[in-house]
Design a protein around this motif. Structure first.
Motif, PDB file in Angstrom:
ATOM      1  N   ILE A 139       0.856  -1.354   0.011  1.00 27.70           N
ATOM      2  CA  ILE A 139       0.037   0.146  -0.116  1.00 27.70           C
ATOM      3  C   ILE A 139       0.853   1.107   0.067  1.00 27.70           C
ATOM      4  N   SER A 174      -3.784  -0.900  -3.203  1.00 24.25           N
ATOM      5  CA  SER A 174      -4.386  -0.152  -2.690  1.00 24.25           C
ATOM      6  C   SER A 174      -5.222  -0.757  -1.200  1.00 24.25           C
ATOM      7  N   LEU A 175      -5.726   0.011  -0.573  1.00 26.25           N
ATOM      8  CA  LEU A 175      -6.548  -0.556   0.614  1.00 26.25           C
ATOM      9  C   LEU A 175      -7.796  -1.445   0.032  1.00 26.25           C
TER      10      LEU A 175
END
Length: 364
Positions: free
Chosen positions: A169, A175-176
């Protein structure tokens, strides 16, 4: 010390009181004071232990007013009043996890599952822990709140971001949201709150907790509510604590007072704020009164100490087998899915505790 953590504030307060007295008595340089005594041939006649038996003044400044023989006047009265207050503000440092990525234990494919284990190798061929096994207990970096669909219903869940994924991340490779879709396999995820640090303060259904760790679908919590007693009981518990650590029994400890203290603990866990505690032990220890009475004085002390652990800020469970409970009585866990709770708030505090704000996790 096992009653609450107020002793930290009390120690700091006493240091201020004594330090102020020393400063007024000796100025910034005590050696000057001693040189003066030496010149007057009194260097070995001064008794530091009796300093508080007299008024301490310098010029217009008074740091200490001596008390009478009964201790019912003077500055000591103010000191005792402050020490008896149950108002210190306690905060705990919340943080992001760091260090090794997992526990060192490797687990076979039969025992491993996607939720708690990470692959032996970070490549596509060895990524399936159900086939090749993996390392146990992936360490958590932080938590986050996510909303998603499950069997046609909207679900809100506190999920953990493991350390091994944080770099992905951080460097922008993932990404989350990718983590929600590719690792957690959530349907239509929506990130409600991107980061909830370890040891964050939560208010859940009328009680305060610190967010500790995650086990499967369960979030482990720690107590964040301080227990309060009158000074006479704090002194008595101090003797019990000394016995439990050194096994030297004080003459002040007896069965009658032990039972009275036990009943006070029952009342606090059944009728006070601790009744709102997750997995409250109030009813259990209430029904075990007759068992407690039959224990030896030594065993009663052990039981009282274990019960006190459940209102401690750092400990999470108690061994109550002597009164018919379990070895891990009072363990506090909640399901990571919070949508059915009546209250779930994240409380952000300043370091001093003077300032705070609440985030209602159910309304995000």
């Amino acid at each position: 010390r096992i009653v609450n953590d107020y002793h930290h504030a009390q120690d700091a307060y006493l240091n201020i009181v004594v330090g102020n007295v020393y400063y007024v008595k000796f100025t910034q340089d005590p050696l000057n004071y001693m040189r003066k005594l030496e010149k007057e041939k009194k260097a070995f006649s001064y008794h530091l232990g009796k300093m508080f038996e007299k008024n301490i003044t310098r010029g217009d400044e008074t740091a200490w007013v001596a008390s009478d023989k009964n201790g019912e006047s003077g500055t000591i009265v103010t000191v005792k009043k402050v020490m008896a207050r149950n108002t210190p503000m306690i905060t705990r440092l919340n943080f992001e996890g760091h260090g090794q990525l997992t526990e060192a234990t490797m687990v076979s494919a039969r025992e491993a599952n996607y939720d708690n284990y990470i692959p032996l190798k970070q490549n596509a061929k060895m990524a399936d822990v159900k086939k090749y096994g993996g390392f146990t207990s992936a360490k958590v970096a932080y938590y986050f709140l996510v909303e998603f669909k499950e069997k046609g219903k909207i679900v809100k869940s506190i999920e953990a971001v493991p350390l091994y994924y944080v770099n992905e991340i951080g460097n922008g490779k993932k990404s989350l949201m990718d983590y929600c879709e590719e690792v957690l396999h959530l349907e239509n995820p929506r990130i409600c709150l991107r980061k909830i640090k370890i040891q964050s303060l939560l208010k859940i259904n009328g009680f305060w907790y610190h967010l500790s760790s995650k086990t499967g679908d369960q979030i482990n919590l720690r107590n964040a509510v301080s227990l309060c007693f009158k000074q006479n009981w704090i002194n008595y518990i101090h003797d019990i604590e000394k016995y439990c650590s050194s096994k030297v029994m004080s003459k002040t400890i007896n069965k009658e007072d032990n039972y009275q203290l036990y009943c006070l603990l029952v009342d606090k866990h059944r009728n006070g704020i601790f009744k709102n505690r997750q997995n409250s032990i109030g009813d259990k220890i209430n029904t075990s009164k007759d068992v407690f009475i039959e224990l030896s004085v030594e065993e009663q002390c052990d039981v009282i100490e274990e019960i006190l652990k459940l209102s401690n800020l750092g400990l999470t469970s108690a061994d109550l087998r002597l009164i018919g409970g379990s070895k891990t009585s009072g363990t506090m866990k909640i399901n990571k899915k919070i949508q059915k709770m009546t209250e779930c708030k994240l409380i952000n505090q300043s370091i001093t505790g003077f300032y705070e704000n609440e985030i209602d996790l159910l309304k995000l």
